[in-house]
Design a protein around this motif. Structure first.
Motif, PDB file in Angstrom:
ATOM      1  N   LYS A   1       6.987   3.343  10.746  1.00  0.00           N
ATOM      2  CA  LYS A   1       7.722   3.930   9.379  1.00  0.00           C
ATOM      3  C   LYS A   1       6.724   4.886   8.670  1.00  0.00           C
ATOM      4  N   ALA A   2       7.916   5.640   8.453  1.00  0.00           N
ATOM      5  CA  ALA A   2       7.335   6.871   7.624  1.00  0.00           C
ATOM      6  C   ALA A   2       7.804   6.879   6.525  1.00  0.00           C
ATOM      7  N   SER A   3       7.665   8.115   5.519  1.00  0.00           N
ATOM      8  CA  SER A   3       8.546   8.131   4.165  1.00  0.00           C
ATOM      9  C   SER A   3       8.933   9.527   5.150  1.00  0.00           C
TER      10      SER A   3
ATOM     11  N   ALA B   1       6.849  11.153  15.669  1.00  0.00           N
ATOM     12  CA  ALA B   1       7.095  10.336  15.871  1.00  0.00           C
ATOM     13  C   ALA B   1       7.188   9.858  17.256  1.00  0.00           C
ATOM     14  N   LYS B   2       6.071  10.170  18.145  1.00  0.00           N
ATOM     15  CA  LYS B   2       5.622  10.475  19.202  1.00  0.00           C
ATOM     16  C   LYS B   2       4.061   9.705  18.727  1.00  0.00           C
ATOM     17  N   GLU B   3       3.633  10.065  17.506  1.00  0.00           N
ATOM     18  CA  GLU B   3       2.212   9.039  17.477  1.00  0.00           C
ATOM     19  C   GLU B   3       2.286   8.000  17.611  1.00  0.00           C
TER      20      GLU B   3
ATOM     21  N   VAL C   1      -0.933  11.228  13.307  1.00  0.00           N
ATOM     22  CA  VAL C   1       0.293  11.336  12.796  1.00  0.00           C
ATOM     23  C   VAL C   1       0.084  13.355  12.297  1.00  0.00           C
ATOM     24  N   HIS C   2      -1.132  12.863  11.009  1.00  0.00           N
ATOM     25  CA  HIS C   2      -1.214  13.932  10.633  1.00  0.00           C
ATOM     26  C   HIS C   2      -2.194  15.634  10.974  1.00  0.00           C
TER      27      HIS C   2
ATOM     28  N   THR D   1      10.862   8.773  10.659  1.00  0.00           N
ATOM     29  CA  THR D   1      11.571   7.358  11.295  1.00  0.00           C
ATOM     30  C   THR D   1      11.996   7.176  12.241  1.00  0.00           C
ATOM     31  N   VAL D   2      13.679   8.282  12.142  1.00  0.00           N
ATOM     32  CA  VAL D   2      14.326   7.856  13.264  1.00  0.00           C
ATOM     33  C   VAL D   2      14.512   7.856  13.931  1.00  0.00           C
TER      34      VAL D   2
END
Length: 362
Positions: free
Chosen positions: A178-180, A151-153, A141-142, A185-186
């Motif tokens: 989940k992400a911060s 989001a795709k990752e 993700v990073h 996230t959405v």
């Protein structure tokens, strides 16, 4: 009236609580005690039960913590979820101890035979598995800086885990992505919802303190729930877990998905306000929170607290009852009609009396 349609997802059972398949959006939380100290863990779970928590998760970092699961289970009323990383033996012990659900990532608990062993026992025990993917612990993700790519990752990682379980013909699955970051996230939840119909556990991870975390979680969860996405929620706060449950119910009630028992309508106050309305509202909220009967109501009782006559029965006409007033008295109204007057020091008592009457009527 709700203005959205919930996505149709597969139904799974966590103990006696149904998730997905049109069941009410359930409220979860997680303990922050040392699970090995099972008595302290039970005490916290009982507080959460009192607040209305419907599913509780505990982390099992080692075998010692897994071996007390049965003691915890015997002393609580709500389903218990075991949060496990890396060691498949802890998952097997948790199942043996009677846990109601596993939260694992099949890809990080070892070789194929270890995954198969966990799935085999989960099937035998009739317990579901939640695949929990977090952006913070996903290195790929990073590598991206835009929310859609991240989001795709998240979805890619979730699908890898889903495929592992599906190949083993295991379908009692829930998924969280989940992400911060709210946008990430959405987008992740939307994308996954277009690929599979497994029930979704919603959350914005590492949301923050009770103040900032409530705002952030409400913004993110509200977007998804408003679009019909989500079957169970956890509001992640750096606070007493009881506060997570309170925020979750308030959020769900605002979207007309669940009832928290009472809905307080109160004005923001201005120079016309001649009473300590902030204090009065807090006292009514605290007293109402202790009324267990309220939580059984399918539709919340609307109670209005207005600081002056201007914001009185007119602006609060949708309330079941309420009080509006000034320095020396308050006008008590029910269904928009004035019924009596009371002194400011009797506002709380008058409202609670009417609240109890409303409960008995229903």
């Amino acid at each position: 009236m709700k203005f959205y349609k919930r996505s149709q997802t597969r139904k799974i059972n966590v103990g006696k609580v149904a998730i997905g398949g049109g069941a009410p959006v359930s409220v979860q939380s997680m303990t922050n005690t040392d699970t090995r100290d099972w008595k302290s863990t039970v005490r916290q779970i009982k507080n959460l039960e009192e607040a209305g928590c419907e599913i509780i998760r505990v982390s099992l970092p080692d075998m010692e913590s897994a071996q007390v699961v049965s003691k915890i289970k015997k002393n609580i009323k709500i389903p218990l979820v075991a949060d496990i990383h890396f060691d498949y033996r802890i998952a097997l012990e948790a199942i043996k101890q009677g846990v109601d659900k596993l939260r694992i990532n099949p890809g990080n608990i070892g070789a194929k035979d270890r995954v198969e062993a966990v799935v085999k026992e989960a099937k035998k025990a009739h317990i579901p598995i939640r695949i929990g993917v977090n952006a913070g612990s996903l290195k790929s993700v990073h590598n991206f800086h835009d929310n859609i790519s991240r989001a795709k990752e998240l979805v890619k990682a979730a699908m890898e885990h889903v495929n592992i379980l599906e190949k083993l013909k295991f379908y009692d699955i829930a998924v969280s992505l989940k992400a911060s970051n709210i946008a990430t996230t959405v987008e992740a939840y939307k994308l996954f919802a277009s690929k599979r119909n497994y029930p979704l556990h919603l959350g914005v991870t590492e949301a923050g303190s009770i103040f900032s975390g409530t705002i952030k979680s409400s913004a993110g969860l509200g977007i998804m729930l408003n679009e019909g996405i989500g079957d169970t929620v956890r509001v992640s706060l750096t606070a007493d877990p009881v506060e997570e449950v309170k925020v979750a119910y308030s959020l769900l009630q605002s979207l007309e998905l669940r009832s928290a028992g009472i809905e307080i309508i109160s004005c923001p106050t201005c120079s016309r306000t001649q009473v300590d309305l902030i204090k009065i509202v807090a006292e009514v909220e605290n007293a109402a929170a202790k009324m267990k009967e309220l939580k059984k109501l399918k539709k919340p009782v609307k109670v209005a607290l207005m600081g002056c006559i201007v914001n009185g029965p007119g602006e609060a006409k949708d309330a079941d009852f309420g009080i509006a007033g000034g320095k020396n008295e308050g006008i008590v109204f029910e269904n928009g009609k004035i019924i009596k007057r009371v002194k400011p020091n009797m506002w709380v008592a008058a409202l609670l009396q009417m609240l109890k009457k409303k409960i008995s009527e229903k």
